[in-house]
Write an enzyme that holds these catalytic residues in place. Structure first.
Site, PDB file in Angstrom:
ATOM      1  N   ASP A   1      42.283  35.829  43.025  1.00  0.00           N
ATOM      2  CA  ASP A   1      43.358  36.866  42.662  1.00  0.00           C
ATOM      3  C   ASP A   1      43.912  36.498  41.232  1.00  0.00           C
ATOM      4  O   ASP A   1      43.975  35.309  40.592  1.00  0.00           O
ATOM      5  CB  ASP A   1      44.352  36.616  43.712  1.00  0.00           C
ATOM      6  CG  ASP A   1      45.263  37.975  43.753  1.00  0.00           C
ATOM      7  OD1 ASP A   1      45.225  39.014  42.744  1.00  0.00           O
ATOM      8  OD2 ASP A   1      45.806  38.130  44.807  1.00  0.00           O
ATOM      9  N   TRP A   2      44.634  37.462  40.547  1.00  0.00           N
ATOM     10  CA  TRP A   2      45.127  37.152  39.253  1.00  0.00           C
ATOM     11  C   TRP A   2      46.270  36.273  39.093  1.00  0.00           C
ATOM     12  O   TRP A   2      47.293  36.235  39.620  1.00  0.00           O
ATOM     13  CB  TRP A   2      45.459  38.785  38.812  1.00  0.00           C
ATOM     14  CG  TRP A   2      44.418  39.733  38.204  1.00  0.00           C
ATOM     15  CD1 TRP A   2      44.672  40.199  37.120  1.00  0.00           C
ATOM     16  CD2 TRP A   2      43.234  39.806  38.865  1.00  0.00           C
ATOM     17  NE1 TRP A   2      43.484  41.027  36.997  1.00  0.00           N
ATOM     18  CE2 TRP A   2      42.571  40.789  37.956  1.00  0.00           C
ATOM     19  CE3 TRP A   2      42.502  39.533  39.959  1.00  0.00           C
ATOM     20  CZ2 TRP A   2      41.295  41.174  38.265  1.00  0.00           C
ATOM     21  CZ3 TRP A   2      41.308  40.096  40.271  1.00  0.00           C
ATOM     22  CH2 TRP A   2      40.696  40.978  39.342  1.00  0.00           C
TER      23      TRP A   2
END
Length: 856
Positions: free
Chosen positions: A280-281
């Site tokens: 995920d970012w």
């Protein structure tokens, strides 16, 4: 509230009680290498041939994002110009193409679950895949099974499907097959136990004045992990999903993107996942650690947004050159990415990227954050096709009729005086896209907020659609969309023949705070004074119809018993065709057949589980202990003997149905055989020279500021790494570099787990009869009692949505697989069918199961 499970809601199984701060995730190494099992063999053959041509720098470039806002997609990997391979474009969202125009805004996942319709789930996935493909996207960041929906107030539950793992798993599989059938890689997320927004990231919490050193830890026992939260991801892997996103949170005090037990053992080992794992970012917390623990792609590539630094990129190059990360591991990372690319046919379906996430202007900077390479960035390609018809169909097919006293519905359109009330009936004064990432609750609610959104091309409001209906029949129509115009509301409601009241409850992602709700909802009540609105209208109009646009469960008070409220409908988050979809149901063009994908309880505490709103370990990682085990949503109500207002699976129709003639057939299937043997050795697809001068920036190279490259800035590896821990032996766990053949896991052996788990052991049939006077659709549901002392009373396992003419019958068919009647044995690390008696139930909801039989 100091805990996330209410004191009276803990599981009877003592194994579900981890102690805060002591939950531990055991290491598991090495990271399993992809083998091309299942139907992946051809994709793996082509991927290995491609990766075999790559240099070390090219492999590092393929696995590392170029940085936030450095290219036009929300995430892009580095390119391989020598082979004409552009970087992969990864783009939100689970309900449409985010950050662009001329795209559709589809119904949310929770609505798809409410349809209980496999075909519509597939069609939506296919349509979304087509739109992403048309924009040049390689990876659609969806669908969602994490959050599953443990806490009813969880902010992003609506992005997924249902708190029931079997229903979510079925919808995940259909959606994935639709997306990938359109030639785009699907990304199942967020893996795993990402069940609330509070405390998911320490920097995000600091923005709200909360100081914690680490993300929260979701602490869970092995059986609950398998029987509830891993279940839908197993279905996703079995469906062939090309990528999986690891999550922000910790699992048993180890971060999701560097948790070797979760990624290596469960996902790549037991589930035999053949695709690639991306972060995920900003969910990556280490370089070497995350690579060895099974992560394959760093997104968006930089340590923090626009930092210009990366855990991978040049550091990945360094780690391979100094032997910390074996080259076979980097080869496997690159191979998994390319295998997914070939598996869905990206080599045949890829088109150039024709949009820009950071501006809707036609011209702008190719490298947005660096303000370099000005030119054409948006071609405004219209990818919507005829998807509005499907969106309208799903919107109506997902509308749940909860109450219909005296056949108040359907309306005829010829009512003498129709009045519509509520801000949720009207438009956002700022426009449908006036709030970035839909981060407000203005006007009718058709999607939640955050990264799981898309821009509306338009939004048909209920006010508009109902007005069109009434006016076309020369009726009287008036509306008030100010919830607080008390005097005017009472006056208009007292005149109305029928009053339709629209209310909502919103939520979303934690980086946006809406009216004090930081992603997760603060409560389960209606927003914008909705309860007062309902009470005021129903006090003076004895034909009040209540329509609820909500992200999930809400407290409906005594509305189910109020005689002046003649009908109640849950319409969820229906997307761009919202008004038309609800009008189709209200006016009888569509006979409702949807069912609740969650439970509506009388009190918040009835659910047993909740969001943790206050850190419970000081500045340490908040601890969320899943002590309720498998008992979430309807299972929690059942074990506590609490009567819900409307149960999971409940939904009425404009006709009626009866159930009869249950038939159970046992099939002759071979006994379960645990997987044995060993894997092949890790494939080595190349050997890189150790001459560090070969990995420097090319001469006369003009680097884009803040862009992540794989090149080194020094021939000295320690200087190039610029890491105070460089050379530390603690960075390499035991066994992590071992590429020799490894033992296969007993519960593994094929994508989704041991193939025999999916053997059909029983076939069930029942007769469903339409006893009313009009055609309708009924969702027949199958539940099983596993019979053990720690098992839920019943667990949902299968369904079929039947279309039946009046005074006619249809046959419900459902399979029961070995997995459906198994429990996870922690000691054996395998699925077993216990000696407890197994009972099958068939009916119209989790609390209306008129047919039952013992499984022989």
């Amino acid at each position: 509230f100091p805990n996330a499970t209410y004191s009276n809601a803990t599981s009877p199984d003592p194994a579900t009680s981890p102690t805060s701060g002591t939950a531990f995730s055991p290491p598991y190494y090495p990271s399993p290498w992809g083998s091309g099992t299942g139907d992946w063999a051809s994709a793996y053959g082509r991927a290995r041939a491609f990766v075999g041509q790559l240099t070390l720098l090219e492999k590092a470039n393929l696995t590392t994002g170029v940085g936030w806002q450095s290219e036009r997609c929300v995430g892009e990997t580095g390119a391989i110009p020598r082979l004409g391979f552009r970087g992969l474009c990864l783009q939100d969202s689970p309900l449409g193409v985010r950050f662009t125009d001329y795209n559709s805004a589809f119904p949310a996942g929770v609505n798809v679950a409410a349809t209980f319709h496999r075909g519509l789930a597939f069609a939506r996935g296919q349509a979304m895949g087509q739109e992403h493909r048309g924009k040049g996207v390689d990876v659609q960041l969806g669908p969602v099974a994490g959050p599953l929906g443990r806490a009813p107030a969880g902010g992003r539950n609506w992005e997924g499907f249902s708190p029931d793992p079997a229903l979510t798993g079925i919808m995940m599989a259909q959606t994935i097959q639709g997306i990938q059938g359109a030639g785009v890689i699907a990304c199942a997320k967020h893996f795993i136990l990402n069940e609330q927004e509070h405390f998911r990231q320490a920097p995000e919490e600091a923005n709200y004045g909360v100081i914690i050193n680490d993300s929260l830890s979701s602490n869970i026992d092995d059986a609950t992990m398998h029987e509830t939260y891993l279940w839908p991801f197993a279905d996703a892997v079995r469906a062939g999903v090309g990528s999986i996103m690891c999550s922000y949170n910790q699992i048993n005090n180890s971060y999701g993107c560097e948790n070797s037990q979760i990624l290596n053992y469960l996902l790549k080992g037991e589930l035999d996942f053949q695709g690639f794992v991306l972060s995920d970012w900003q969910a990556q917390h280490s370089g070497v650690g995350s690579a060895l623990a099974g992560m394959d792609m760093s997104m968006p590539g930089d340590v923090l947004f626009n930092s210009g630094t990366s855990y991978w990129g040049p550091n990945l190059t360094v780690a391979v050159l100094n032997g910390t990360i074996p080259e076979w591991r980097l080869d496997d990372m690159a191979t998994r990415i390319m295998a997914a690319w070939y598996y869905v046919g990206r080599d045949q379906s890829q088109v150039p990227i024709n949009f820009d996430s950071w501006t809707l202007d036609t011209f702008g900077y190719q490298h947005y954050v660096a303000e370099e390479a000005f030119g054409l960035v948006n071609e405004h390609v219209d990818v919507r096709a005829e998807h509005s018809n499907l969106i309208r169909q799903i919107g109506s097919a997902s509308t749940v009729l909860l109450k219909n006293n005296n056949s108040a519905l359907p309306l005829t359109g010829r009512e003498r005086f129709t009045a519509v009330f509520g801000s949720d009936a009207g438009g956002n004064p700022l426009g449908p896209n006036g709030c970035p990432d839909r981060g407000c609750d203005n006007g009718t609610l058709a999607m939640g907020w955050g990264s799981g959104t898309a821009n509306f091309p338009y939004l048909i409001t209920p006010e508009t659609a109902i007005q069109n209906e009434v006016v076309s029949n020369n009726g009287v129509f008036q509306s008030i969309t100010d919830n607080f115009a008390g005097t005017q509301i009472l006056s208009l409601a007292s005149q109305a023949t029928v009053a339709i009241v629209f209310v909502n409850a919103d939520s979303g992602e934690g980086f946006i705070n809406v009216d004090g709700n930081v992603g997760d909802r603060n409560n389960l009540t209606f927003w914008q004074g909705g309860d007062v609105l309902v009470q005021n209208v129903s006090a003076v109009c004895n034909n009040t119809i209540l329509v609820m646009h909500t992200v999930g469960p809400v407290l409906v008070g005594n509305y189910s018993e109020n005689p002046n409220i003649t009908a109640i409908l849950w319409a969820g988050l229906p997307g761009e065709q919202s008004g038309n979809s609800i009008a189709d149901v209200l006016y009888g063009r569509v006979n409702p057949g949807a069912k609740l994908p969650f439970t509506l309880g009388a009190a918040r505490e009835d659910y047993g589980t909740d969001v943790l709103y206050i850190p419970n370990e000081g500045t340490g990682a908040p601890q969320v202990n899943f002590t309720e085990g498998n008992f979430i949503d309807y299972r929690a109500f059942d074990i506590a003997n609490i009567t819900p207002v409307y149960e999971f699976g409940f939904g009425l129709s404009y006709t009626t149905f009866s159930y009869s003639n249950l038939r159970v057939s046992k099939l002759n299937v071979s006994s379960y055989t645990p997987t044995t043997g060993v894997t092949s050795a890790a494939p080595v697809l190349g050997s890189s020279a150790n001459d560090t001068s070969q990995y420097q920036y090319p001469s006369n190279f003009s680097a884009v500021p803040l862009y992540i490259y794989p090149y080194l800035n020094s021939t000295d590896l320690e200087a190039a790494a610029n890491d105070s821990d460089y050379g530390s032996s603690n960075s390499v766990p035991a066994g992590a570099q071992d590429g020799s053949p490894q033992p296969r896991l007993a519960a593994g052996g094929a994508p989704g787990g041991n193939a025999q788990l999916y053997d059909v052991l029983y076939q069930v049939e029942a007769t469903v009869t339409n006893t009313g006077s009009i055609a309708g659709e009924e969702v027949a549901q199958l539940y099983i009692s596993l019979g053990g002392p720690y098992d839920p009373q019943v667990v949902f396992r299968n369904f079929e949505r039947l279309s039946i003419q009046p005074n006619s019958s249809a046959t419900f068919h459902a399979d029961i697989t070995r997995r459906d009647i198994s429990n996870w044995d922690t000691n054996a690390q395998n699925w077993v069918i216990s000696r407890s008696p197994k009972t099958v139930y068939v009916g119209s909801s989790s609390r209306n199961l008129p047919l039952s039989g013992i499984l022989p």
